[in-house]
Design a protein around this motif. Sequence first.
Motif, mmCIF file in Angstrom:
data_model
loop_
_atom_site.group_PDB
_atom_site.id
_atom_site.type_symbol
_atom_site.label_atom_id
_atom_site.label_comp_id
_atom_site.label_asym_id
_atom_site.label_seq_id
_atom_site.Cartn_x
_atom_site.Cartn_y
_atom_site.Cartn_z
ATOM 1 N N MET A 282 0.753 -0.825 -0.101
ATOM 2 C CA MET A 282 0.476 -0.370 -0.101
ATOM 3 C C MET A 282 0.813 1.301 0.443
ATOM 4 O O MET A 282 0.777 2.230 -1.198
ATOM 5 N N VAL A 283 1.887 1.204 0.722
ATOM 6 C CA VAL A 283 2.332 2.264 1.649
ATOM 7 C C VAL A 283 3.556 2.772 -0.541
ATOM 8 O O VAL A 283 3.691 4.096 -0.714
ATOM 9 N N MET A 284 3.959 1.143 -0.803
ATOM 10 C CA MET A 284 4.568 1.565 -2.069
ATOM 11 C C MET A 284 3.687 1.986 -3.208
ATOM 12 O O MET A 284 4.368 2.298 -4.200
ATOM 13 N N GLU A 285 2.659 1.872 -3.446
ATOM 14 C CA GLU A 285 1.883 2.001 -4.488
ATOM 15 C C GLU A 285 1.536 3.129 -4.416
ATOM 16 O O GLU A 285 1.184 4.089 -5.167
ATOM 17 N N LEU A 286 0.981 4.299 -3.286
ATOM 18 C CA LEU A 286 1.404 4.860 -3.161
ATOM 19 C C LEU A 286 2.007 6.549 -3.330
ATOM 20 O O LEU A 286 1.769 7.521 -3.324
ATOM 21 N N SER A 287 3.570 6.115 -2.735
ATOM 22 C CA SER A 287 4.567 6.613 -2.386
ATOM 23 C C SER A 287 5.551 6.852 -3.900
ATOM 24 O O SER A 287 5.367 6.390 -5.081
ATOM 25 N N ASP A 288 6.055 7.488 -4.220
ATOM 26 C CA ASP A 288 7.124 7.490 -5.018
ATOM 27 C C ASP A 288 8.265 6.825 -5.235
ATOM 28 O O ASP A 288 8.978 7.210 -3.944
ATOM 29 N N PRO A 289 9.216 6.616 -5.814
ATOM 30 C CA PRO A 289 10.270 5.319 -5.510
ATOM 31 C C PRO A 289 11.739 6.253 -4.845
ATOM 32 O O PRO A 289 12.230 7.324 -5.419
ATOM 33 N N ILE A 290 11.876 5.589 -3.679
ATOM 34 C CA ILE A 290 13.120 6.459 -2.947
ATOM 35 C C ILE A 290 14.572 5.253 -2.888
ATOM 36 O O ILE A 290 15.628 6.362 -3.157
ATOM 37 N N ALA A 291 13.558 4.226 -2.908
ATOM 38 C CA ALA A 291 15.273 4.036 -3.208
ATOM 39 C C ALA A 291 14.731 2.402 -4.491
ATOM 40 O O ALA A 291 13.800 2.639 -4.850
ATOM 41 N N THR A 292 15.787 1.926 -4.404
ATOM 42 C CA THR A 292 15.447 0.585 -5.838
ATOM 43 C C THR A 292 14.513 0.153 -4.703
ATOM 44 O O THR A 292 13.945 -0.091 -4.270
ATOM 45 N N TYR A 293 13.942 -1.499 -6.025
ATOM 46 C CA TYR A 293 12.807 -1.967 -5.382
ATOM 47 C C TYR A 293 12.448 -2.541 -4.435
ATOM 48 O O TYR A 293 11.545 -2.768 -3.170
ATOM 49 N N MET A 294 13.632 -3.648 -4.303
ATOM 50 C CA MET A 294 13.784 -4.349 -3.135
ATOM 51 C C MET A 294 14.111 -4.351 -1.708
ATOM 52 O O MET A 294 13.953 -3.797 -1.189
ATOM 53 N N GLU A 295 15.133 -2.902 -2.246
ATOM 54 C CA GLU A 295 15.203 -2.186 -0.494
ATOM 55 C C GLU A 295 14.121 -1.515 -0.422
ATOM 56 O O GLU A 295 14.019 -2.030 0.502
ATOM 57 N N PHE A 296 13.143 -1.118 -1.206
ATOM 58 C CA PHE A 296 11.827 -0.196 0.019
ATOM 59 C C PHE A 296 11.278 -1.446 0.217
ATOM 60 O O PHE A 296 10.932 -1.172 1.002
ATOM 61 N N LEU A 297 11.233 -2.106 -0.912
ATOM 62 C CA LEU A 297 10.643 -3.131 -0.125
ATOM 63 C C LEU A 297 10.661 -4.208 1.277
ATOM 64 O O LEU A 297 10.157 -4.567 2.103
ATOM 65 N N ILE A 298 11.868 -4.543 1.676
ATOM 66 C CA ILE A 298 12.429 -5.284 2.531
ATOM 67 C C ILE A 298 12.613 -4.338 3.897
ATOM 68 O O ILE A 298 11.659 -4.654 4.748
ATOM 69 N N ILE A 299 12.966 -2.752 3.531
ATOM 70 C CA ILE A 299 13.041 -2.045 4.112
ATOM 71 C C ILE A 299 11.343 -1.891 5.306
ATOM 72 O O ILE A 299 11.214 -1.608 6.400
ATOM 73 N N LEU A 300 10.101 -2.437 4.043
ATOM 74 C CA LEU A 300 8.814 -1.768 4.488
ATOM 75 C C LEU A 300 8.387 -2.860 5.144
ATOM 76 O O LEU A 300 7.634 -2.803 6.211
ATOM 77 N N SER A 301 8.574 -3.862 4.355
ATOM 78 C CA SER A 301 8.219 -5.618 4.216
ATOM 79 C C SER A 301 8.721 -6.167 6.007
ATOM 80 O O SER A 301 8.222 -6.307 6.897
ATOM 81 N N ILE A 302 9.822 -5.598 6.287
ATOM 82 C CA ILE A 302 10.251 -5.853 7.958
ATOM 83 C C ILE A 302 9.114 -5.332 8.864
ATOM 84 O O ILE A 302 9.081 -6.031 10.637
#
Length: 581
Positions: A282-302
Amino acid sequence: VIFLPTFVVTKTKMIEEIKYPRSLNADEYILDRSRSTFSGNNRDTFSSARTARTFSSARLLEDESILVRTISVAMKNFDPDLAVTCAALDDIVKHNGEGNDGDVPFPLGFARTTEFWKLIVTSGMVAVILAFVALGFVNCIDEVPTQWATCAYGNDRDCGDLYTGEFYWIGVTAGTGFCVGFLRYLFSYPDNLPGIFKDIQLCHVEPKWALLTFTLSAISISGGATLGPEQALGNLGGGLATYISQHIVQFSNSDHQKLFILAGMASPLGALFPAPMLGATMVMELSDPIATYMEFLIILSIPCTISFAVFYGMIGDTYTNFVSTQTQQLSVQWIDDQNFQGYMIMTGFAIGCVSAALSITSLVIVGVTKQIFKRIRSRLQSKGKFLTEVVPPVIGGIVIGAINWALPATVGNGKLIFSWIINFGTITHPLLSRNVLMCTGFARMVLLGVSMNSGFVGGIIFPLLTIGLIAGAVMFQMYPYLPVALCESTFMVSIACGFVPLPITFTVMSALLFFLGAYQSIPIFIAVVTSYTIVCGTGFLRTLSLRAQQQEDEENNNKTPAQNDSIVMSETTNPSFVERK
């Protein structure tokens, strides 16, 4: 291929002693290296510009650019034949973007930095705190409404019949409006604070108002306002993360600070949805990419996973989990009876079109109620700030209570009636009247507009999910040959996705809640994409917004000077206005 890695392995100590000039970026460093290394024919064969382009991507490996330093130093100090090396590197450049093997991206070495683990550890600790906060908040908004709206919706079909509510509900909702208005007046709560969608896009939440927003939302939803919990929890998480990043834990750059704030906003959402990954998506779809996709996903998922684990470990459930034996039977019935057939693709498209119309209807109603309460506040400007802040929520509470009395299935944000709709509105011979369902759905649109604009605080996602469930039950009653799970799961999210850009989050959430298979998720995705395309993709929503803004400007221009002076004086004497200036 063999020659270059040999330098990395055999000359490690020598290479580590070479200092990377931090005053230069990677492109400037490589350009300087190439100019000092190559001369004559070699410069023509392997130009400095090509060198800069080739190794500019090496910055992705890590801040010190190990690959850049390794190859540059190797070519200058150890290469006995520069021509051979240049030819090999030219071949690498030539095939780098070609073929199935050449277009595989080099992974970013983000997990090798201490900053990454600082983000993970800090956001994990914040997630634990927010999980307990989310538990208290959810218990409050779940249990308090059941104390005054005492009908057992999950077991009693008659709970939603017309005019079966209680008159004292009007007093409860009006009293809630007074409490909300008084707190807004007492703390000078501003009217122009951004919602959760804007907070996510800005990667910032004002800590000063986060706790008050959380409190006002808890009171609003507990007292019957048709609003969701995502605004309160996301705002509190973002506000706490913003405060920590400004005063306690310092990050090396603004991007890491933004990632930490988004992680704080996402972590309590992991406890709301049926799976923690939905808070991150949800946060990833609403925000602009700040880091690479996987880094962004991991930092939010944990942190989402940590928050979910704590929350689920304490109560064994999540907020949106309305799963029952009836829900599972609906999914099994769809798979066993019809499974997936080609007509369901067009059915998903048709549902998307209808959902777009319902989304537009909701937006129009919200806009109308906004204008009504704006005029009420404008009339109260001359009466003083207290009445301006308190009267609109009280009026909104009276309207909410009256509609709750006439249509008891409109109480709250919809959590109370999830099981009521599934158990009594979607069986083979529905026990709920289609007229009651349609009136309830339309009334919920009105209550959403009243709750949003009268002064109550909360989100819009969960009320729209409830309206979608009601629309799905109506569709099944009109077309009983369609699978019930198709109608419910598709309508539930497609109305909300008309103007909320969360197609992946909504599709996965609906499929998980209804235990659907891969093929069954196809009409859901088609519906949400169709709905958003019609409402927002065509520019219709933007046209409505611009027209409303134009009308507002014209009204302001037509006001008399005395009216303008009174408005300006009332605004400039507001402490929050002075502080913002």
